[in-house]
Write an enzyme that holds these catalytic residues in place. Structure first.
Site: not given
Ligand code: ADP
Ligand code: MG
Length: 415
Positions: A96, A295, A299
């Site tokens: 990740d 983490d 995941d």
């Molecule tokens: P990771 O933890 O692998 O980066 P996530 O699936 O949690 O991926 O999030 C993917 C994308 O969704 C982020 O890179 C961001 O662009 C968007 N995102 C997620 N949560 C938020 C948030 N609270 N505010 C703004 N963008 C968000």
């Molecule tokens: Mg992560």
């Protein structure tokens, strides 16, 4: 599983020994001459004593115990013997990005406005909406607003859109913040800001967009620095022949930029949280064994799907609960160290099993009195008992050597 191998061997071994003991008794009784009965009794008892498979029974659990103990002193928690065993076979290490390769504490670096709005007012709206989210991106934005001394009004109707962003109502205005995918889904055209955000993503920053009442008002970028040990860990894993893959929900360009800095070519980006385990399954499709390192809450399914899940101890409890291995420190160098320890433990177990078995195979005929007619050599049951005890001592001492295991990548351990 390797304990299962020992058990299968013993399941054949024990009846075989009983047959050999019976044969020894009968042979000496019939062919042993005047002292046949006493020879038959002594040799049969010697066979039964020497064949006691306690060294074989000890071979696996002692190594596993010493190996996991040594691992714990290095900050690596193996939650099961199976995880310890599975890790050394992993050919693919899927990682990740956020919080695993990077610190997971991003900072807001850019705020680009589409029009002549007030910068502070815009940041206030966005940060107020983000306050309900536990995502690191949200924390970065809220922290930036706090650092600017802004007071954040309360938001209503907060909704997290997993893997995309969030939405909430602030001061009667509908605020949506998230990835370009979210904006596209909302029917908003981001091309006007694309040149800016692409350049930011190429620097490894995560680009985001904010919309208020259905109008695109700003682009933001957060930067999450790569952890100090990540590069060394990735290079070591690649040098030992493991394929290193990034699986992340982040923007493809951002993921590519981070991958470039780490020398990783295989990147699966913009993977929705629900799809992470499917990405792992895909990597497993060709029969390869996958270790997933992560983490976050998102995941957990991938950690469960992988042949062995490795959780970063600084991450969420859900990840730690799902994984078979936990790295107490956030340092990624714990992964190659854990793999090396797993390999050392398995070699140790194989050594133990080999010697425990070879020892029995060699000494059972001696105990049965095979050498007696030619060389007058026979194994007194007392000596047999001592030798039998010695084989267990040998196995234990061999297992204890694991305490001296040195991790290939230092700088992570307590000693
Ligand atoms: P990771 O933890 O692998 O980066 P996530 O699936 O949690 O991926 O999030 C993917 C994308 O969704 C982020 O890179 C961001 O662009 C968007 N995102 C997620 N949560 C938020 C948030 N609270 N505010 C703004 N963008 C968000
Ligand atoms: Mg992560």
């Amino acid at each position: 599983p390797i304990q299962g191998l020992a058990d299968r061997v013993v399941a054949v071994f024990v009846p075989a020994v009983l047959v050999v003991a019976a044969l020894t008794f009968l042979t000496w009784l019939i062919l042993g001459g005047p002292q046949g009965l006493s020879h038959a009794l002594v040799n049969t008892v010697a066979v039964l004593i020497i064949a006691c498979p306690c060294a074989m029974g000890l071979a696996t659990p002692t190594s596993v115990m010493v190996g996991t103990g040594r691992a714990a002193s290095l900050g690596i928690l193996f939650r099961s013997g199976a995880a310890l065993e599975a890790l050394h076979r992993a050919d693919v290490i899927a990682l990740d990005k956020t919080g695993t390769l990077t610190l997971g504490r991003p900072e807001l670096t850019d705020l680009i406005l589409t029009g002549p709005q007030d910068r502070a007012a815009t940041l206030t709206l966005i940060a107020a909406a983000e306050r309900g989210s536990e995502h690191p991106v949200a924390q970065a934005i809220v922290n930036a607003a706090r650092a600017d001394g802004l007071t954040l009004p309360d938001a209503q109707d907060f909704r997290a859109l997993p893997g995309e962003g969030i939405e909430a109502t602030v001061d009667g205005r509908r605020v949506q913040v998230g990835s370009d995918r979210l904006m596209t889904r909302l029917g908003l055209d981001v091309t006007a800001l694309q040149a800016h955000t692409d350049a930011l993503a190429d620097l490894g920053r995560t680009p985001l967009y904010a919309a208020v009442d259905g109008h695109l008002i700003a682009a933001l970028a957060v930067a999450d620095p790569i952890k100090p040990g990540s590069l060394e860990a990735v290079q070591f894993m690649q040098a030992s022949g493991q394929q290193v893959v990034i699986v992340t929900g982040d923007h493809a360009r951002t993921a590519q930029a981070v991958a470039r800095q780490l020398g990783i070519t295989d990147v699966r980006a913009e993977v929705h949280p629900a799809q992470k385990s499917a990405a792992v399954r895909e990597l497993q499709a060709s029969g390869r064994r996958v270790a997933f390192v992560g983490d976050g809450i998102n995941d957990a399914p991938a950690l469960a799907q992988a042949d062995v899940g490795v959780a970063i101890g600084t991450g969420t409890d859900v990840a730690a609960e799902t994984a078979g291995v936990i790295l107490m420190s956030g340092d990624l160098r714990g992964v190659p160290n854990a793999v090396a320890l797993s390999r050392a433990t398995l070699n140790n177990i194989r050594g133990n099993l080999f010697w425990a078995f070879a020892y029995n195979v060699l000494l059972i005929p001696v105990a049965a009195g095979v050498l007696e007619p030619a060389f007058g050599l026979r194994l007194n049951p007392v000596l047999a008992a001592a030798a039998m005890g010695l084989s267990s001592v040998f196995v234990l001492s061999n297992a204890l050597r694991l305490r001296g295991f040195r991790p290939p990548l230092s700088g992570t351990s307590n000693d």
